[in-house]
Write an enzyme that holds these catalytic residues in place. Sequence first.
Site, short mmCIF file in Angstrom:
data_model
loop_
_atom_site.label_atom_id
_atom_site.label_comp_id
_atom_site.label_asym_id
_atom_site.label_seq_id
_atom_site.Cartn_x
_atom_site.Cartn_y
_atom_site.Cartn_z
N GLU A 1 -65.90 15.84 -48.21
CA GLU A 1 -66.05 14.51 -47.25
C GLU A 1 -65.75 14.75 -45.87
O GLU A 1 -64.93 15.50 -45.65
CB GLU A 1 -65.33 13.06 -47.66
CG GLU A 1 -65.75 12.93 -49.38
CD GLU A 1 -64.98 11.95 -49.95
OE1 GLU A 1 -64.06 11.42 -49.20
OE2 GLU A 1 -65.08 11.37 -50.87
N CYS B 1 -57.13 19.89 -52.96
CA CYS B 1 -56.09 20.73 -52.26
C CYS B 1 -54.84 21.04 -53.32
O CYS B 1 -54.51 20.01 -54.07
CB CYS B 1 -55.36 19.61 -51.19
SG CYS B 1 -53.90 20.31 -50.12
N CYS C 1 -49.07 16.74 -52.31
CA CYS C 1 -48.27 15.79 -51.42
C CYS C 1 -48.50 14.14 -52.23
O CYS C 1 -49.60 14.17 -52.33
CB CYS C 1 -49.01 15.63 -50.05
SG CYS C 1 -48.56 17.00 -49.07
N CYS D 1 -50.86 11.27 -50.94
CA CYS D 1 -52.18 11.55 -50.73
C CYS D 1 -53.30 11.69 -51.69
O CYS D 1 -53.03 12.40 -52.74
CB CYS D 1 -52.29 12.98 -49.87
SG CYS D 1 -53.90 13.50 -49.24
N GLY E 1 -58.05 19.11 -47.80
CA GLY E 1 -57.71 20.43 -47.92
C GLY E 1 -56.58 21.02 -46.89
O GLY E 1 -56.29 20.05 -45.96
N SER F 1 -54.42 20.32 -38.51
CA SER F 1 -53.25 19.70 -39.10
C SER F 1 -52.71 20.52 -40.32
O SER F 1 -53.66 20.85 -41.30
CB SER F 1 -53.62 18.22 -39.51
OG SER F 1 -52.75 17.59 -40.22
N SER G 1 -47.60 17.38 -40.72
CA SER G 1 -47.63 16.35 -41.61
C SER G 1 -45.92 16.45 -41.88
O SER G 1 -45.79 17.08 -42.81
CB SER G 1 -48.46 16.56 -42.63
OG SER G 1 -50.15 16.60 -42.37
N HIS H 1 -43.62 13.41 -42.16
CA HIS H 1 -43.38 12.40 -43.06
C HIS H 1 -41.85 12.04 -43.76
O HIS H 1 -42.07 11.11 -44.45
CB HIS H 1 -44.19 12.39 -44.29
CG HIS H 1 -45.65 12.71 -43.98
ND1 HIS H 1 -46.37 11.72 -43.06
CD2 HIS H 1 -46.61 13.85 -44.20
CE1 HIS H 1 -47.58 12.63 -42.93
NE2 HIS H 1 -47.88 13.68 -43.56
N ASN I 1 -52.31 4.42 -46.72
CA ASN I 1 -53.67 3.76 -47.20
C ASN I 1 -53.59 3.77 -48.55
O ASN I 1 -53.37 4.97 -49.30
CB ASN I 1 -54.70 4.19 -46.72
CG ASN I 1 -54.70 4.30 -44.97
OD1 ASN I 1 -54.78 3.22 -44.66
ND2 ASN I 1 -54.62 5.38 -44.33
N CYS J 1 -56.89 7.69 -43.59
CA CYS J 1 -56.19 8.75 -44.05
C CYS J 1 -55.28 8.90 -45.24
O CYS J 1 -54.84 7.95 -45.64
CB CYS J 1 -55.21 8.76 -42.88
SG CYS J 1 -53.93 10.25 -43.02
#
Length: 356
Positions: free
Chosen positions: A92, A112, A116, A119, A162, A194, A216, A218, A294, A337
């Site tokens: 995507e 991926c 995480c 995600c 990924g 990223s 990333s 977090h 999200n 995201c």
Amino acid sequence: MNKQNLLSLNQDALNDFFVCLGEKHYRTKQIMQWIYKVHEFDFDKMFNFSKSLREELNKIACIEFPKVVKQKFALDKVIKWVLALSEDNYIEMVYIPEKDRGTLCISSQVGCALACTFCSTGMQGFNKNLTTAEIIAQVLIANKYLNSKTKRISNIVFMGMGEPLLNEQAVYNACDLLLDDLAFGLSRRKVTISTSGIVPSILRMSKRTPVSLAISLHAPNNQLRDKLVPVNQKYSIEELLKACKVYLNAGTQERHILFEYVMLKDVNDSTEHANKLAKLLKAISAKVNLIPFNSFERTQYQSSNAQTIEKFQDILYQQGIRTMMRRTRGEDIDGACGQLAGKVLNKTKKLNARKH
């Protein structure tokens, strides 16, 4: 015989390709003009090539794209494309329009492997690395649609599906083309990779490509980051920040790093977390991007509320940390995201199941 997809070749590789055919280097400029400026992908229509060269290219080369299987439009004008690489591999990409720019968020892998926990893509497992051609094709496909609507791509971010730095060579070659004036001609500041923190790759990236870097992060400590971003168990925050400093000092031009921080209710959003984050980043040229979480199916997390995020932001500001809060875009089409799941064949889990 497998044909060479010319979208996988940067300028140097195209030079080598044409030399092997007994052609001069100027053929590279010609083919790049056809592909990236004229958007002509049929060798037979490239009239400044001899008939014999066109015939040879048709035998050994191709310019091929993934198939667009779905295009979705959000209420806030975000656009998401779903592309089929094969029967079982889907990726995507998302276009985010703003007043002064248009950002295309592209994928570097199918799925991926880093898992995480906040995600959606990370929950799907890993299937394959994209080729340079599959990365560049995303930009060309989006460009074709956007040009017809008089819109433009000003920024490219490797923030789709990924981990880009686990697919280094293809991503670096794609960056070469994104920056090349014969191709897309973007500024190094307008292209961002990223990463979740693959330390050896960051060190190599600092020498290989001048594009921007986003981390990333977090979490402000290893104990929490080990849970949210499992690769932290291999590369600690201390090692990660050391690599970031190498990146910042490697270029002849000034560099900056964007640290991404997803805001998770009652997980990483307290006053204590904010103070620790400010202390952690004080010695580095950094900007922090606070990202409201999200939601996606089967997630254990909720987003921090607006008041909590603003308070967190104020604490960082007061301690000299440049901070911005990302506005959620494309949520109604799962384009925000962390929501890019695609249709992934989870080979990682299958392989693990076979081992036990």
